[in-house]
Every structure is written in C-alpha cells, then in structure tokens.
Design a protein around this motif. Sequence first.
Motif, PDB file in Angstrom:
ATOM      1  N   THR A  36       1.005  -1.119   0.016  1.00  0.00           N
ATOM      2  CA  THR A  36      -0.104  -0.110   0.046  1.00  0.00           C
ATOM      3  C   THR A  36       0.628   1.120   0.028  1.00  0.00           C
ATOM      4  O   THR A  36       0.129   2.358   0.160  1.00  0.00           O
ATOM      5  CB  THR A  36      -0.992  -0.017   1.133  1.00  0.00           C
ATOM      6  OG1 THR A  36      -0.116  -0.041   2.601  1.00  0.00           O
ATOM      7  CG2 THR A  36      -2.027  -1.137   0.856  1.00  0.00           C
ATOM      8  N   SER A  37       1.998   1.303  -0.006  1.00  0.00           N
ATOM      9  CA  SER A  37       2.981   2.350  -0.107  1.00  0.00           C
ATOM     10  C   SER A  37       2.770   3.209  -1.204  1.00  0.00           C
ATOM     11  O   SER A  37       2.963   4.586  -1.159  1.00  0.00           O
ATOM     12  CB  SER A  37       4.399   1.898  -0.166  1.00  0.00           C
ATOM     13  OG  SER A  37       4.780   0.993  -1.265  1.00  0.00           O
ATOM     14  N   PRO A  38       2.311   2.823  -2.566  1.00  0.00           N
ATOM     15  CA  PRO A  38       1.960   3.675  -3.660  1.00  0.00           C
ATOM     16  C   PRO A  38       0.768   4.885  -3.162  1.00  0.00           C
ATOM     17  O   PRO A  38       0.461   5.868  -3.847  1.00  0.00           O
ATOM     18  CB  PRO A  38       1.309   2.770  -4.687  1.00  0.00           C
ATOM     19  CG  PRO A  38       1.897   1.645  -4.461  1.00  0.00           C
ATOM     20  CD  PRO A  38       2.060   1.488  -2.904  1.00  0.00           C
ATOM     21  N   LEU A  39       0.160   4.552  -1.965  1.00  0.00           N
ATOM     22  CA  LEU A  39      -0.955   5.495  -1.716  1.00  0.00           C
ATOM     23  C   LEU A  39      -0.317   6.783  -1.023  1.00  0.00           C
ATOM     24  O   LEU A  39      -0.881   7.771  -1.139  1.00  0.00           O
ATOM     25  CB  LEU A  39      -1.739   4.727  -0.504  1.00  0.00           C
ATOM     26  CG  LEU A  39      -2.971   4.046  -0.819  1.00  0.00           C
ATOM     27  CD1 LEU A  39      -3.452   3.055   0.427  1.00  0.00           C
ATOM     28  CD2 LEU A  39      -4.051   4.527  -1.535  1.00  0.00           C
ATOM     29  N   TYR A  40       1.048   6.697  -0.445  1.00  0.00           N
ATOM     30  CA  TYR A  40       1.526   8.046   0.037  1.00  0.00           C
ATOM     31  C   TYR A  40       2.903   8.231  -0.285  1.00  0.00           C
ATOM     32  O   TYR A  40       3.457   9.365   0.069  1.00  0.00           O
ATOM     33  CB  TYR A  40       1.324   7.806   1.695  1.00  0.00           C
ATOM     34  CG  TYR A  40       1.784   6.493   2.284  1.00  0.00           C
ATOM     35  CD1 TYR A  40       3.100   6.279   2.451  1.00  0.00           C
ATOM     36  CD2 TYR A  40       1.089   5.638   2.394  1.00  0.00           C
ATOM     37  CE1 TYR A  40       3.541   5.089   2.998  1.00  0.00           C
ATOM     38  CE2 TYR A  40       1.294   4.166   3.075  1.00  0.00           C
ATOM     39  CZ  TYR A  40       2.459   4.050   3.077  1.00  0.00           C
ATOM     40  OH  TYR A  40       3.100   2.942   3.665  1.00  0.00           O
ATOM     41  N   VAL A 297     -11.646  -0.076  -2.624  1.00  0.00           N
ATOM     42  CA  VAL A 297     -10.673  -1.173  -2.697  1.00  0.00           C
ATOM     43  C   VAL A 297      -9.137  -0.755  -1.966  1.00  0.00           C
ATOM     44  O   VAL A 297      -8.551  -1.579  -1.057  1.00  0.00           O
ATOM     45  CB  VAL A 297     -10.199  -1.681  -4.222  1.00  0.00           C
ATOM     46  CG1 VAL A 297      -8.918  -2.833  -4.086  1.00  0.00           C
ATOM     47  CG2 VAL A 297     -11.270  -2.198  -4.923  1.00  0.00           C
ATOM     48  N   ALA A 298      -8.706   0.247  -2.162  1.00  0.00           N
ATOM     49  CA  ALA A 298      -7.619   0.921  -1.454  1.00  0.00           C
ATOM     50  C   ALA A 298      -7.980   1.074  -0.044  1.00  0.00           C
ATOM     51  O   ALA A 298      -6.972   0.847   0.860  1.00  0.00           O
ATOM     52  CB  ALA A 298      -7.441   2.320  -1.990  1.00  0.00           C
ATOM     53  N   THR A 299      -9.190   1.422   0.556  1.00  0.00           N
ATOM     54  CA  THR A 299      -9.225   1.290   1.681  1.00  0.00           C
ATOM     55  C   THR A 299      -9.214  -0.082   2.593  1.00  0.00           C
ATOM     56  O   THR A 299      -8.755   0.025   3.622  1.00  0.00           O
ATOM     57  CB  THR A 299     -10.766   1.869   2.097  1.00  0.00           C
ATOM     58  OG1 THR A 299     -11.124   3.221   1.498  1.00  0.00           O
ATOM     59  CG2 THR A 299     -11.113   1.863   3.741  1.00  0.00           C
ATOM     60  N   VAL A 300      -9.860  -0.968   1.856  1.00  0.00           N
ATOM     61  CA  VAL A 300      -9.693  -2.413   2.279  1.00  0.00           C
ATOM     62  C   VAL A 300      -8.333  -2.977   2.375  1.00  0.00           C
ATOM     63  O   VAL A 300      -7.744  -3.378   3.402  1.00  0.00           O
ATOM     64  CB  VAL A 300     -10.717  -3.228   1.733  1.00  0.00           C
ATOM     65  CG1 VAL A 300     -10.337  -4.880   2.158  1.00  0.00           C
ATOM     66  CG2 VAL A 300     -11.955  -2.993   1.658  1.00  0.00           C
ATOM     67  N   ALA A 301      -7.557  -2.490   1.249  1.00  0.00           N
ATOM     68  CA  ALA A 301      -6.077  -2.842   1.208  1.00  0.00           C
ATOM     69  C   ALA A 301      -5.147  -2.114   2.217  1.00  0.00           C
ATOM     70  O   ALA A 301      -4.225  -2.820   2.663  1.00  0.00           O
ATOM     71  CB  ALA A 301      -5.542  -2.703  -0.305  1.00  0.00           C
ATOM     72  N   ALA A 302      -5.520  -1.019   2.493  1.00  0.00           N
ATOM     73  CA  ALA A 302      -4.715  -0.296   3.701  1.00  0.00           C
ATOM     74  C   ALA A 302      -5.002  -0.627   4.972  1.00  0.00           C
ATOM     75  O   ALA A 302      -3.967  -0.833   5.822  1.00  0.00           O
ATOM     76  CB  ALA A 302      -5.018   1.406   3.298  1.00  0.00           C
TER      77      ALA A 302
END
Length: 657
Positions: A36-40, A297-302
């Motif tokens: 999940t690093s691509p998020l931030y 999807v990003a919320t669940v993955a994070a």
Amino acid sequence: MAHLDAPPSTSNHSHTAISGAGLLIALGIIYGDIGTSPLYVMSAILKSARVPGLIEPALILGAISCVIWTLTLQTTLKYVIVTLNADNNGEGGIFSLYALVRRRGAWLSAIAIIGGAALLADGVITPPISVSSAIEGLRQVYPDIPTVPIVIGIIAGLFLLQSFGTQIVGKAFGPIMLLWFAMLGVLGGSWIAQNPTIIKAFNPYYAYELLVEYPGGFWLLGSVFLCTTGAEALYSDLGHCGKGNIRISWVFVKTTLVLNYLGQGAWLLAHQGQNLDGRNPFYALMPPWFLLIGIGVATVAAIIASQALITGSFTLVAEAIRLNMWPKVKLNYPTDVKGQLFVPSMNRLLLLGCIGVVLYFRESSNMEAAYGLAITITMLMTTILLTMWLRLKKVHPALISLFVVVYGAIEGAFLLANLIKFPHGGWVSLAIGLSLMAVMYVWLRAHFIKRRLTDMVKLAPYSEKLIALSNDESVPKYATHLVFLSGADRASEIEQKIIYSIFQKRPKRADIYWFVHVSTTDEPYTMEYKVTEIAPNDVLRITFRLGFRVEQRINLYFRKVIEELVRNGEVDITSRYESLSKQHVTGDFRFVVLEKFLSVENELPWVEKIVMQAYFYIKQFIASEVQYFGLDTSSVKVEKVPLIISAPQDISLKRIY
C-alpha cells in the motif's frame, strides 16, 4: 536423547512449499505494508520538495528512479534473495537470525534487542498510518467524513480478528490483495502507455542527479524510504508462508508496484509545472467512473497493511521469550498450522499504542514524520547480524565486505535522512522503541544475574539422603511423586534452594523424586528429552530440549515421558501405600515451583539494583511460571524463596551484658 511427538503448533504445513494457497496467503499476510506504499510515497516526496507540491521533471524522474532502485537493492536483493536464506529451520525474523549467530559474541544480544524493539515500535505506527490514509481517501467523495472514530473502530476490529489466527486472516485477505495488486498494475500501465517517457526512470543516473544535484534532494530519501518499510516483514513472516511462496509472489508484487509508481510518474510529468494542491497522484490515475470503486479497494487494502506488522510482532515476542529477552507471557496457538500464534498481551499493548498514536496525530500526514525512522534502525541491525551469518557460512571475505559497504552506505543514508523527522514526530517511534528496549535489557540482564549467582550443588551426594527420607515413615508423606522444576543446566547439579526445600523448609517425603529441566535450543522446533537416573526408581532427572518456537506444555510432555518409561519398565509409578499398591493405583504427582523474590538483605551495585527492582516490578504484571509452563494448577505448590544476590559483608555486632 529421545524425541517427543511434535505438538499441533509445530506440525508441517503445506505453505512451506510453493502452492497456490500458499501464494494467496502470502499476499494476504505479508505484503499489506509494502503493497500500500503507492498510496502515500509520491505525495510525501512532493510535499518534502524544495517547493512543496510543485511538479518538476528532475524531481519526478529522480524520485521514481530512487523508488525503483530502493525496491531492487533493499527489498529484492537484500531481503528476498539474501536474507531469506538465513532461515532457522524455516523460521525468520531478527531474533531467529540472532539465534543462529549469538555464539559469535555476547555483544550481538544488544544488536538483536535494538532491532527487535525498533521493529515492535514500528508495529505501533503502521496500523494507524495505513488505516488513516485509507479512510482519508474517502474525503474525495465525502469531504466531511469524521476519520478518527472510524480509524479507531477499524483498528479495534482488526486486533480482535487476530485471535482467530493468521491462517484465517490470510485466506480472507489474500483474494483482496490479489485484486489490489492487479489494480495497481493496470492503473500504472495505462498511464505508462500514454506517457512512455517515464521509462527513463529505470536509469539510476536520475536517482544520482536527484540526490546530488537537486537542492535538498538527499533529504528526500526519508520519504523515498517509505516504499520499502514492509521489507522486514517479509523476513519476520517467513515461518507463516515459506521461502518459496514469498519469492514467487514477490515477483508479481514488485512488478505491479513498479508499474504503479511509473504510472504516477507519467501522470505527474503530464502535469509538470503545476502544483498538486493536496491532490493524491495515486487517485489521479483513476478515471472518474472508477474513483469510488478504487477508493473502496484501496481502503480495504490499507486496512490489511496493518496485518504484516501485527503477525510479525507476535512472532518476534514468542522468539524473544525463548531467548530470555521478554517476560514469559501467555502464548496461544489458534490453529494447527506451524508458525501460527497469538499473543494476547502483545495484542492488547499494540492496540492501546495504536489508539494512542491515532488520538495524538489524528491525520496520516502528521504520522509520516514518525513512520520509517524506527524500521531503518531495525534494517541496520539486521545487516550487522546478517554479516555475522555470512561469516558463519564462510562466504568469501570480499563478498562480505562488499555487502557491508553497500548496505551500510544505503541504510546509513536512509537513517541520516530520516533523522530530520525526529522533532516532527519521529521521537514518538523512538520513545516507544526505547521503552521496549528497556524491558528487553532488564529481562536479559536479570536472567544472567540470577543464573550467575544461583548456588548449585552436586545432586549425587544427596541421593542416599533422599532415599532415606523416602523410607522414613515418621515423616508424613508429602506426595507419591514429587516433581521440582530445576534451572540447573548440568544433569549432575541442582539448586541449593531445592535441597533446602526438601530437607529443611518442610521435610518433603515422597516415593520418587523427579527433577525437570527445560533447555531452549537455537533451533525453532526441537522436541527432545533425556532421562538421567540418579538413583534407580527413586531419584530421576528429565531434561527437555525444546525449540524456541515450541509451546511450553510441560505437564503434557512430562506425562508422555512417564508413560514411555512405564512402558519400557524403567520406573514403577504405582502408589506405595500398601492398600493402594494391591489395587495397582497410580500414585499422585505434585509439582513444586520455587518463586524467587528480592531479599531485603541484598547489597547490590546501583545498576544491578535498578535492573532487579525493575525485573520484579514487571514480573508482578505477567503470568506466573505455573501458567507459562502449562502446569496443572490443582497439583502445583508454589514456594517463595529469597533471591540473595549479594549478602552484606563485615557486619559488626557487639555483645553487651
């Protein structure tokens, strides 16, 4: 040396070999953090640039190049290719690595304590920043959504889920993470196709240009490092998923990560000269019609990202206990799969720590300063221990020197760049790490103080006295079988306190005296025992050699050994009461555990005095040895004995008349 059957928690499982299920569980358990690093990461890099948020080609190409080569050198080469080879019978993590090399020098215990404490501290920061960054992504659709209570609720639910075991968690999270990584690759690939110029970022020259020529570029390494913070979890969770599954799945994971970072770079280059103004380049890759789905999807993955550090923390604590670096807290094994365990006390500690971090920082952007500094220290400590392991394996000195120079420089640079975060929140993770480090130091130092100064006596001279006491009918019988837990490493010795308990404190007459010693091995799953006859059928010693990952169920193991001795005709456990003996009734077993307390007679050096006071203070909050060793409390007698470490000397008393 005989072998015990492995308990359920140490049985082989299918995930040590490469399998579809193992690959899926690996995706669900260990890649949440790094995945999940691509998020931030890119947002953090641009926010830390000389003009915060300004999109400059040199900055973008250099940053993407740094990310690609960090993932290649740090994660792929160091951890996936080299470090995973340093497995301890299938187990990984900094304490497993320490167990392999600790005979090379006592100073290595300090390295292991620093690295382990820093990794546990990172486990307190990872869930809050991962979950917060996910929930805050929903603000793009619902601007006024309250994040703090939602984040705390999700974290509480995640920690509650741990009691069911990581096998169940992995099966539930694996398919979601597979979807997540597929989404990363597709989104990134679509933008690379639109702006293939970003492919130039594979050239390491752009990374060099950013770090050397771009104003303040070196300090951006603190943000670049966020792309590899989950690398240590790959090694810590080796026992959960297996080396083969990790290596194969990493090829897929790294490919999708690189594609997504390149896609973000392509989008940023298409908007060069503009300012991000708070926009997240990750979500900018998504077409408008897909935005709500992508955020979901990003919320669940994070949320899943928290899992890697939680499971790794449980593994670390279990190994630290066996190595006398952590209090003997209760361990649960919720499934029959090797490597699956649950540590209730650590689960509660992490939960309280995570809630405290959320309430203190409130926003994920504030947490970035506390994130990464601790894990950099862990990686440096792993490098030191890995260097000792390479020497142990007799790797060519030139290759070892190259390894030390390359990773000393890389991780030293990351640590230096991360130090600027200290006044802005980095002190939080270091404060947590120092607290954990203090507990580990106290526990290990107290262990050596007690072991060094515990009086041992030869057992053989007392065998005739024990037989005589056993036959002395003027003394009331205490038990048919009397079992003492002994800390004496040598089979010929026994603690003087045990002899005192048997003959003087209250004479304890028994038909058979048993002395049981538990030795922890450097291998994780050893299950062996040895029987020494001090006096046949009257005084016996059993030494258990258990791996540092084996559950301490001494009551069960002792009963199994007795059954085997009876079956072989080596001992008769029938009651020696005349009326019961005729009926072949088995005699009763009674355990005696000596619980030490700090005597008021001690005169200690001030350092040792503080250590021992801290040791006994912590000890009152944890499970007793009776619970830790899995003894049946209905047949255990706990005796308190004073621990006199250094008695006062030169006491002058004058008699008066």
